[in-house]
Design an enzyme around this catalytic site. Structure first.
Site, PDB file in Angstrom:
ATOM      1  N   ARG A  53      56.591  19.061  96.948  1.00  0.00           N
ATOM      2  CA  ARG A  53      57.523  20.177  97.182  1.00  0.00           C
ATOM      3  C   ARG A  53      59.005  19.780  97.187  1.00  0.00           C
ATOM      4  NH1 ARG A  53      52.847  21.842 100.560  1.00  0.00           N
ATOM      5  NH2 ARG A  53      52.155  23.914  99.923  1.00  0.00           N
ATOM      6  N   TYR A  59      43.091  18.887  84.846  1.00  0.00           N
ATOM      7  CA  TYR A  59      42.151  19.832  85.447  1.00  0.00           C
ATOM      8  C   TYR A  59      41.017  19.930  84.438  1.00  0.00           C
ATOM      9  CZ  TYR A  59      45.038  21.511  89.334  1.00  0.00           C
ATOM     10  OH  TYR A  59      45.744  21.610  90.495  1.00  0.00           O
ATOM     11  N   TYR A  68      54.491  31.136  96.416  1.00  0.00           N
ATOM     12  CA  TYR A  68      53.542  30.290  95.682  1.00  0.00           C
ATOM     13  C   TYR A  68      53.817  28.807  95.958  1.00  0.00           C
ATOM     14  CZ  TYR A  68      50.729  28.286  91.982  1.00  0.00           C
ATOM     15  OH  TYR A  68      49.791  27.538  91.297  1.00  0.00           O
ATOM     16  N   SER A  78      51.275  18.062  84.788  1.00  0.00           N
ATOM     17  CA  SER A  78      50.099  18.841  85.180  1.00  0.00           C
ATOM     18  C   SER A  78      49.457  19.571  84.003  1.00  0.00           C
ATOM     19  CB  SER A  78      50.514  19.883  86.228  1.00  0.00           C
ATOM     20  OG  SER A  78      49.528  20.878  86.362  1.00  0.00           O
ATOM     21  N   ASP A  94      49.664  11.398  98.756  1.00  0.00           N
ATOM     22  CA  ASP A  94      50.599  12.523  98.891  1.00  0.00           C
ATOM     23  C   ASP A  94      50.118  13.500  99.942  1.00  0.00           C
ATOM     24  OD1 ASP A  94      49.048  14.734  97.893  1.00  0.00           O
ATOM     25  OD2 ASP A  94      49.745  14.405  95.846  1.00  0.00           O
ATOM     26  N   SER A  95      50.949  14.496 100.171  1.00  0.00           N
ATOM     27  CA  SER A  95      50.777  15.613 101.103  1.00  0.00           C
ATOM     28  C   SER A  95      51.607  15.393 102.358  1.00  0.00           C
ATOM     29  CB  SER A  95      49.300  15.866 101.462  1.00  0.00           C
ATOM     30  OG  SER A  95      48.586  16.232 100.287  1.00  0.00           O
ATOM     31  N   LYS A 130      42.355  12.266  91.921  1.00  0.00           N
ATOM     32  CA  LYS A 130      43.270  12.840  92.918  1.00  0.00           C
ATOM     33  C   LYS A 130      42.567  13.909  93.754  1.00  0.00           C
ATOM     34  CE  LYS A 130      47.704  15.323  93.285  1.00  0.00           C
ATOM     35  NZ  LYS A 130      47.385  16.726  93.537  1.00  0.00           N
ATOM     36  N   HIS A 140      46.164  18.124  98.625  1.00  0.00           N
ATOM     37  CA  HIS A 140      46.835  19.118  97.786  1.00  0.00           C
ATOM     38  C   HIS A 140      47.928  19.843  98.579  1.00  0.00           C
ATOM     39  CE1 HIS A 140      45.881  20.725  93.648  1.00  0.00           C
ATOM     40  NE2 HIS A 140      46.782  21.619  93.998  1.00  0.00           N
ATOM     41  N   ARG A 192      44.738  31.817  99.565  1.00  0.00           N
ATOM     42  CA  ARG A 192      46.170  31.575  99.802  1.00  0.00           C
ATOM     43  C   ARG A 192      46.857  32.897 100.145  1.00  0.00           C
ATOM     44  NH1 ARG A 192      47.542  27.349  94.878  1.00  0.00           N
ATOM     45  NH2 ARG A 192      46.067  25.725  95.509  1.00  0.00           N
ATOM     46  N   PRO A 235      51.879  15.893  90.290  1.00  0.00           N
ATOM     47  CA  PRO A 235      51.691  16.938  89.282  1.00  0.00           C
ATOM     48  C   PRO A 235      51.825  18.308  89.928  1.00  0.00           C
ATOM     49  CG  PRO A 235      49.569  16.008  89.936  1.00  0.00           C
ATOM     50  CD  PRO A 235      50.625  15.214  90.650  1.00  0.00           C
ATOM     51  N   ILE A 236      52.664  19.141  89.347  1.00  0.00           N
ATOM     52  CA  ILE A 236      52.886  20.492  89.877  1.00  0.00           C
ATOM     53  C   ILE A 236      52.864  21.453  88.696  1.00  0.00           C
ATOM     54  CG2 ILE A 236      54.488  21.993  91.134  1.00  0.00           C
ATOM     55  CD1 ILE A 236      54.109  19.908  93.071  1.00  0.00           C
ATOM     56  N   GLY A 237      52.113  22.526  88.813  1.00  0.00           N
ATOM     57  CA  GLY A 237      51.995  23.478  87.708  1.00  0.00           C
ATOM     58  C   GLY A 237      53.089  24.536  87.709  1.00  0.00           C
ATOM     59  N   THR A 295      42.304  15.602  88.835  1.00  0.00           N
ATOM     60  CA  THR A 295      42.365  16.286  90.135  1.00  0.00           C
ATOM     61  C   THR A 295      41.040  16.990  90.380  1.00  0.00           C
ATOM     62  OG1 THR A 295      44.747  16.557  90.001  1.00  0.00           O
ATOM     63  CG2 THR A 295      43.573  18.050  91.492  1.00  0.00           C
TER      64      THR A 295
HETATM   65  C1  FNR Z   1      50.683  21.566  93.453  1.00  0.00           C
HETATM   66  N1  FNR Z   1      49.762  20.521  93.329  1.00  0.00           N
HETATM   67  C2  FNR Z   1      49.114  20.319  92.126  1.00  0.00           C
HETATM   68  N2  FNR Z   1      48.269  19.257  91.975  1.00  0.00           N
HETATM   69  C3  FNR Z   1      47.663  19.007  90.794  1.00  0.00           C
HETATM   70  O1  FNR Z   1      46.917  18.034  90.677  1.00  0.00           O
HETATM   71  N3  FNR Z   1      47.904  19.842  89.719  1.00  0.00           N
HETATM   72  C4  FNR Z   1      48.713  20.925  89.798  1.00  0.00           C
HETATM   73  O2  FNR Z   1      48.915  21.642  88.828  1.00  0.00           O
HETATM   74  C5  FNR Z   1      49.330  21.199  91.046  1.00  0.00           C
HETATM   75  N4  FNR Z   1      50.158  22.288  91.190  1.00  0.00           N
HETATM   76  C6  FNR Z   1      50.871  22.458  92.368  1.00  0.00           C
HETATM   77  C7  FNR Z   1      51.783  23.515  92.464  1.00  0.00           C
HETATM   78  C8  FNR Z   1      52.550  23.645  93.617  1.00  0.00           C
HETATM   79  C9  FNR Z   1      53.559  24.748  93.687  1.00  0.00           C
HETATM   80  C10 FNR Z   1      52.395  22.734  94.696  1.00  0.00           C
HETATM   81  C11 FNR Z   1      53.240  22.827  95.939  1.00  0.00           C
HETATM   82  C12 FNR Z   1      51.460  21.725  94.604  1.00  0.00           C
HETATM   83  C13 FNR Z   1      49.574  19.553  94.433  1.00  0.00           C
HETATM   84  C14 FNR Z   1      50.574  18.411  94.333  1.00  0.00           C
HETATM   85  O3  FNR Z   1      50.277  17.556  93.259  1.00  0.00           O
HETATM   86  C15 FNR Z   1      50.585  17.555  95.621  1.00  0.00           C
HETATM   87  O4  FNR Z   1      49.288  17.126  95.926  1.00  0.00           O
HETATM   88  C16 FNR Z   1      51.178  18.338  96.802  1.00  0.00           C
HETATM   89  O5  FNR Z   1      52.349  19.007  96.396  1.00  0.00           O
HETATM   90  C17 FNR Z   1      51.495  17.408  97.967  1.00  0.00           C
HETATM   91  O6  FNR Z   1      51.903  18.141  99.077  1.00  0.00           O
HETATM   92  P1  FNR Z   1      53.458  18.308  99.498  1.00  0.00           P
HETATM   93  O7  FNR Z   1      53.983  16.941  99.813  1.00  0.00           O
HETATM   94  O8  FNR Z   1      54.153  18.959  98.355  1.00  0.00           O
HETATM   95  O9  FNR Z   1      53.406  19.208 100.694  1.00  0.00           O
END
Ligand code: FNR
Length: 386
Positions: free
Chosen positions: A336, A150, A37, A119, A312-313, A258, A282, A185, A90-92, A176
């Protein structure tokens, strides 16, 4: 710090000091489902790879014999000073990486003075995350937080989240817009893994009074009905720039959008009243085959320069941060790498990753002959093929 500890007692750092090491060690620790994931992206993961390849096409030209005895990595973002041009993306559902989830992230971030964007899909309610961010009972400084929205197809739920974020002390709303539905995925599909369906990552909904008012029985009494309702209102495919203009009238907090990749979309966000955008695909998790995020940045800077532009990314090290800033970003978001740090050592792991990235960025900047973040500009870079 690390070298001194090694000299004095032969003590090596508890964790690796660069991305591949964090990634590999986290891979060993995480369950296959959680690893898939977190590490996975959409489709054939072409865009996730493109994000990294884009950084390699820019090269820094270090300049020598510049006085960098006074160094300053701080930046001003939306009127506030940050120690470094870094915030947490933000990461969930971060409980899949570590049992303390976003609360541990908040602690690690506040110890490093790094703002955190909480998030909507967090495994902990936003009030708990805010409490951890603002807790100064350890040696921590009070952390700074933004809230990522969201936007539910039930607008009253979306607005309730904004009101709760205001009350909890979050200082900006990040909407976002690229994930109103999850993409294709394969790593999750092959493992039939979606944490939300087993109740992880829905805490902000279950704890929300407006969401609860839509249910016949409380989420405790009938969790399945609550998850079903979550599934039916989580995302909003009908969202448009008019909704951003509507939100502008509802809150006095700064608004960032975003998931922006086209300069015309960036302009439309600003016209609708947003204070800025996050240039992001993302992490390649939504549209496979989409352009690398870094390659989208310069046109967006040309379109809305003067507004706040985060990026980001694919950011993995200090050089990446410098390149994104040189191409016009005001600051970057760490995704990440932070999750892998969390998996390795909870709050301490997050703190470690952030410390490494901050130090790597600072050293890279000064060794390139630049003492100040404001002096990082396009003249620092050349195209690799030139
Ligand atoms: C995310 N990302 C994300 N973005 C957001 O706006 N809300 C969210 O809940 C999440 N959840 C999420 C979970 C996981 C496991 C990942 C890896 C990513 C996207 C995140 O904010 C961001 O845009 C990316 O992680 C950037 O890419 P890299 O640098 O992690 O590869």
């Amino acid at each position: 710090d690390i070298y001194a500890k090694g000299m004095l007692g032969g003590v090596r750092p508890a964790y690796p000091t660069e991305f591949d090491g964090w990634h590999e060690a986290a891979h060993q620790k995480l369950t296959p489902e959680a690893y898939g994931y977190i590490a996975g992206s959409a489709g054939l993961e072409t865009t996730a790879h493109a994000n990294r390849a884009a950084f390699a096409r820019w090269e820094i030209i270090p300049r020598m014999l510049r006085d960098t005895s006074k160094r300053d990595t701080s930046v001003e973002i939306l009127g506030k000073r940050w120690d470094a041009p870094i915030a947490l993306a933000p990461i969930g559902v971060m409980t899949i990486a570590h049992e303390e989830g976003e609360v541990a992230v908040a602690r690690g971030a506040s110890r490093r003075g790094v703002p955190m964007i909480a998030s909507t899909a967090a495994a902990k309610p936003m009030e708990e995350i805010a409490a951890a961010l603002h807790d100064t009972s350890g040696n921590e400084t009070s952390g700074r937080g933004w809230y990522q929205l969201y936007w539910s197809s039930d607008r009253d739920v979306a607005l309730s989240f904004v009101r709760r974020a205001e009350a909890a002390g979050f200082e900006a709303i990040v909407v976002t817009v690229d994930t109103w539905q999850l993409a294709w995925r394969p790593r999750d599909l092959v493992q039939a893994f979606l944490p939300f369906l087993r109740g992880e990552g829905v805490a902000n909904f279950l704890s929300d009074p407006v969401f609860q008012s839509r249910l016949e029985k409380s989420p405790q009494e009938d969790p399945e009905a609550a998850i079903r309702l979550w599934g039916s209102i989580f995302g909003n495919p009908a969202l448009t720039f008019d909704d951003i203009a509507w939100l502008r009238e509802q809150t006095s907090l700064p608004i960032l959008v975003k998931g922006i990749q086209h300069p015309d979309d960036a302009t439309a966000c600003i016209d609708a009243g947003a204070d800025g955008v996050v240039v992001s695909n993302h992490g390649g998790r939504q549209v496979d085959g989409a352009r690398a995020s870094l390659d989208c940045l310069p046109d967006i800077v040309s379109a809305i320069g003067g507004s706040t532009i985060l990026f980001d990314s694919g950011v993995r090290c200090g050089a990446d941060i410098m390149k994104a800033l040189a191409l016009g970003a005001d600051a970057v978001l760490i995704g990440r790498p932070m999750v892998y740090g969390l998996a390795l050592g909870g709050a301490e792991g997050v703190e470690h990753v952030l410390q490494c990235l901050q130090a790597d960025f600072e050293l890279n900047m000064v060794l390139s002959g630049i003492g100040n973040v404001a002096d990082i500009d396009r003249t620092c870079l050349v195209r690799a093929d030139d």
